[in-house]
Design a protein around this motif. Structure first.
Motif, PDB file in Angstrom:
ATOM      1  N   LEU A  38       2.497   1.736  -3.469  1.00  0.00           N
ATOM      2  CA  LEU A  38       1.528   2.225  -4.445  1.00  0.00           C
ATOM      3  C   LEU A  38       1.248   3.705  -4.263  1.00  0.00           C
ATOM      4  CD1 LEU A  38      -0.063   0.896  -6.666  1.00  0.00           C
ATOM      5  CD2 LEU A  38      -2.003   0.770  -5.137  1.00  0.00           C
ATOM      6  N   GLN A  39       1.018   4.051  -3.017  1.00  0.00           N
ATOM      7  CA  GLN A  39       0.716   5.440  -2.682  1.00  0.00           C
ATOM      8  C   GLN A  39       1.838   6.378  -3.098  1.00  0.00           C
ATOM      9  OE1 GLN A  39      -1.481   5.809   0.522  1.00  0.00           O
ATOM     10  NE2 GLN A  39      -1.736   7.937  -0.003  1.00  0.00           N
ATOM     11  N   THR A  40       3.072   5.958  -2.788  1.00  0.00           N
ATOM     12  CA  THR A  40       4.223   6.799  -3.112  1.00  0.00           C
ATOM     13  C   THR A  40       4.346   6.973  -4.621  1.00  0.00           C
ATOM     14  OG1 THR A  40       5.319   5.869  -1.182  1.00  0.00           O
ATOM     15  CG2 THR A  40       6.686   7.098  -2.722  1.00  0.00           C
ATOM     16  N   GLU A  98       0.449  -4.161  13.264  1.00  0.00           N
ATOM     17  CA  GLU A  98       0.273  -4.511  11.861  1.00  0.00           C
ATOM     18  C   GLU A  98       1.568  -4.361  11.099  1.00  0.00           C
ATOM     19  OE1 GLU A  98      -1.094  -0.927  13.268  1.00  0.00           O
ATOM     20  OE2 GLU A  98      -0.803  -0.836  11.129  1.00  0.00           O
ATOM     21  N   ASP A 133      12.943   4.945   0.233  1.00  0.00           N
ATOM     22  CA  ASP A 133      11.764   4.384   0.908  1.00  0.00           C
ATOM     23  C   ASP A 133      11.171   3.250   0.088  1.00  0.00           C
ATOM     24  OD1 ASP A 133       9.811   6.960   2.594  1.00  0.00           O
ATOM     25  OD2 ASP A 133      11.383   5.572   3.246  1.00  0.00           O
ATOM     26  N   ALA A 136       0.846  -1.199   0.000  1.00  0.00           N
ATOM     27  CA  ALA A 136       0.000   0.000   0.000  1.00  0.00           C
ATOM     28  C   ALA A 136       0.872   1.237   0.000  1.00  0.00           C
ATOM     29  CB  ALA A 136      -0.920  -0.004   1.217  1.00  0.00           C
ATOM     30  N   GLY A 137       1.916   1.192   0.833  1.00  0.00           N
ATOM     31  CA  GLY A 137       2.824   2.328   0.903  1.00  0.00           C
ATOM     32  C   GLY A 137       3.502   2.581  -0.427  1.00  0.00           C
ATOM     33  N   PHE A 160       3.925  15.399  -7.170  1.00  0.00           N
ATOM     34  CA  PHE A 160       4.083  16.027  -5.864  1.00  0.00           C
ATOM     35  C   PHE A 160       5.523  16.163  -5.431  1.00  0.00           C
ATOM     36  CE2 PHE A 160      -0.137  16.757  -4.500  1.00  0.00           C
ATOM     37  CZ  PHE A 160      -0.908  15.831  -5.165  1.00  0.00           C
ATOM     38  N   ASP A 216       2.004   6.764  -6.819  1.00  0.00           N
ATOM     39  CA  ASP A 216       0.914   7.657  -7.231  1.00  0.00           C
ATOM     40  C   ASP A 216       1.302   9.113  -7.036  1.00  0.00           C
ATOM     41  OD1 ASP A 216      -2.344   6.149  -6.568  1.00  0.00           O
ATOM     42  OD2 ASP A 216      -1.320   6.728  -8.430  1.00  0.00           O
ATOM     43  N   ALA A 217       1.864   9.367  -5.867  1.00  0.00           N
ATOM     44  CA  ALA A 217       2.228  10.750  -5.552  1.00  0.00           C
ATOM     45  C   ALA A 217       3.308  11.264  -6.493  1.00  0.00           C
ATOM     46  CB  ALA A 217       2.688  10.856  -4.100  1.00  0.00           C
ATOM     47  N   ARG A 268      10.870  -0.743   1.081  1.00  0.00           N
ATOM     48  CA  ARG A 268       9.609  -1.465   1.238  1.00  0.00           C
ATOM     49  C   ARG A 268       9.454  -2.594   0.233  1.00  0.00           C
ATOM     50  NH1 ARG A 268       5.274   3.008   2.906  1.00  0.00           N
ATOM     51  NH2 ARG A 268       6.863   4.396   2.098  1.00  0.00           N
ATOM     52  N   GLU A 270      15.098  10.545  -1.053  1.00  0.00           N
ATOM     53  CA  GLU A 270      14.679   9.832   0.157  1.00  0.00           C
ATOM     54  C   GLU A 270      13.488   8.942  -0.135  1.00  0.00           C
ATOM     55  OE1 GLU A 270      15.527  13.254   3.315  1.00  0.00           O
ATOM     56  OE2 GLU A 270      13.846  11.962   3.871  1.00  0.00           O
ATOM     57  N   ILE A 271      12.549   9.494  -0.890  1.00  0.00           N
ATOM     58  CA  ILE A 271      11.341   8.747  -1.225  1.00  0.00           C
ATOM     59  C   ILE A 271      11.682   7.502  -2.040  1.00  0.00           C
ATOM     60  CG2 ILE A 271       9.202   8.841  -2.566  1.00  0.00           C
ATOM     61  CD1 ILE A 271       8.913  10.336  -0.047  1.00  0.00           C
TER      62      ILE A 271
END
Lengths: 124, 377
Positions: B154-156, B318, B178, B151-152, B164, B158-159, B182, B174-175
């Motif tokens: 995918l979200q990143t 989780e 990340d 999920a993380g 963004f 997308d951003a 993951r 950094e992203i």
């Protein structure tokens, strides 16, 4: 002046990501759980909107929304809940407690921004 | 010893059947009181119920039907005793829930075989149901543990896609790190899972041999070095280069990879992970120690005590320790090793793995597989 948004999430990466996304339009502060968020609020910080995760150690999203919406001073602040759990009864519960919206993770960044914009546009 | 309860109004019959069953190795419990039979069955919890059909207060069929309405008793197999071989009788018997018939007079071998077969059948069924339940729990844990990092990711993405992030910024780099972290996490999990599945097939033999522990640990560290550096965590390796132990290299690698990965994940920035080894007569003990968030005794107990019936860790967790540690425990057992967990919330955790120092059939007697738990003060 830009509107202020408070992000509450215990996951570092998620918090940073959401902050980056929202920073494009708003002034953003962050907290790692409900308790830290309340500390911020009680110190005088008044956000125009709060985005909170659901699952957090200590005070989670549900507890936070409950407390916020029953407080005299802060209950008017709209809250958007983010959760990685896909349960509609939980969604309904949170909406009943007063959350303005509920998004599932992973959320589409543009979608989050539009929903926030709508809340600001159509709320008094 | 398995219990068989026999309900018949004819005491001669009861004595005879009890004798046959006792001689065959079962514990026979007899009663001629059909009306209070349910309580007796509930009390004794037998592996099998033998009912006479023609009884004064209540027929065998009626009693059987009653038994089958009780959730805690309905899975016990019921065999009917009858003097009557008519088809109608048989049909009614099966319809009321019985699994078999024995017609009087009968040979003792026949009684023995039918009882044995049906007890075995009922046990197999019970095992399968339990296995399915465990597997279902495992599946939901897997789905959850893999879903989180994905999920993380995918979200990143997308951003990034939606513009963004400024590609020339440090934040962007950094992203990207990340994302890498993951993806690695998910990959590690999937690999461990694949291995675990393969190992569940007991016919797939492990390949135990004298393995250099230093090499294995060093290899794990190089895989995870980047993750550690990102959080400015120091990894200290204090294992002597010549330490060897008798184990399956691939699974030992998975064990250490999981432990070190967890240590890094649960240690805040600027923390420390230390890997130590001590060579003993029976075992080489390797410890992975961190200065991280630690675990409660409750969680330690869940890992060590609750075995196949793996329970979910609840909302707080989780982050996915569940599956990794379950795999560690399983692999340690398969390598005939030992596992000890010491932890204090807010201070850190210390995992001690004992790996057999020598091959199994050596002159030094081997300890049986042991999984222990110790809490530190």
């Amino acid at each position: 002046m830009n509107k202020k948004i408070l992000i509450i999430d215990d996951n570092n990466e998620f918090r940073r990501l959401t902050k980056t996304i929202l920073m494009s339009k708003y002034e953003v502060e962050t907290a790692i759980n409900g308790i830290e968020a309340f500390t911020l609020l009680q110190s005088g910080y008044m956000p125009d909107l709060i985005v909170t995760d659901l699952m957090m150690p200590g005070m989670g999203g549900k507890g936070f929304v409950e407390q916020l919406k029953s407080s005299g001073v802060f209950q008017h602040i709209p809250v958007i809940v983010l959760s990685s759990i896909d349960k509609s009864d939980e969604k309904i519960q949170l909406l009943q407690l007063g959350a303005s919206d509920y998004l599932e993770k992973p959320y589409n960044p543009s979608e989050l921004l539009i929903r926030i914009e709508n809340i600001f546009k159509f709320r008094v | 010893m398995k219990k068989v309860i026999v309900i018949d109004d004819n005491t001669v019959s009861l004595v005879l059947i009890a004798k046959i069953l006792n001689n065959a190795g079962y514990k026979a419990i007899v009663t001629d009181d059909a009306t209070n039979a349910l309580e007796k069955i509930r009390q004794e919890k037998p592996a099998m119920i033998i009912l006479d059909i023609e009884m004064p207060e209540i027929t065998g069929f009626e009693l059987c039907r009653k038994i089958k309405t009780q959730d805690d008793l309905k899975d016990i197999p019921v065999i009917f005793l009858t003097a009557n071989q008519e088809t109608d009788t048989l049909v009614e018997g099966f319809q009321s829930g019985g699994v078999d018939f024995i017609t009087k007079p009968f040979r003792k071998e026949e009684l023995y075989v039918r009882v044995r077969n049906h007890i075995e059948l009922a046990e197999s069924r019970k095992t399968i149901i339990e296995m399915n339940k465990s597997r279902d729990k495992l599946y939901s844990i897997i789905a959850h543990d893999i879903r989180s990092p994905l999920a993380g990711i995918l979200q990143t993405i997308d951003a990034i896609d939606q513009g963004f992030f400024d590609p020339s910024s440090e934040l962007f780099r950094e992203i990207i790190r990340d994302l890498k972290g993951r993806t690695n996490e998910t990959n590690t999990l999937l690999n461990s899972l694949l291995q675990w599945t393969r190992m569940q097939d007991k016919s797939v033999a492990l390949n135990p041999k004298m393995t250099n522990i230093y090499d294995v640990v060093k290899s794990c560290i190089s895989l995870l070095e980047l993750n550690a550096r990102e959080k400015n965590i120091t990894i200290e390796l204090k294992v002597k280069k010549n330490y060897e132990a008798f184990c399956d290299e691939v699974s030992i690698h998975t064990i250490f990879r999981n432990l070190i990965n967890n240590a890094i994940k649960f240690t805040p920035e600027n923390g420390k992970v230390t890997i130590n080894a001590k060579s003993g007569i029976r075992y080489v003990e390797v410890t992975v120690e961190d200065t991280g968030v630690g675990m409660s005794d409750e969680i330690i107990n869940k890992i060590l005590v609750e075995n196949e019936h793996y329970t979910s860790f609840g909302t707080h967790n989780e982050k996915g320790t569940g599956l990794g540690l379950m795999i560690v425990k399983n692999f340690v057992q398969r390598n005939k090793g030992t596992l000890k967990i010491e932890s204090k919330e807010g201070y850190g955790s210390k995992f001690t793995i004992g790996i057999p120092a020598l091959p199994r059939n050596s002159s030094i007697p081997k300890k049986r597989t042991k999984v222990t738990e110790k809490k530190s003060e």
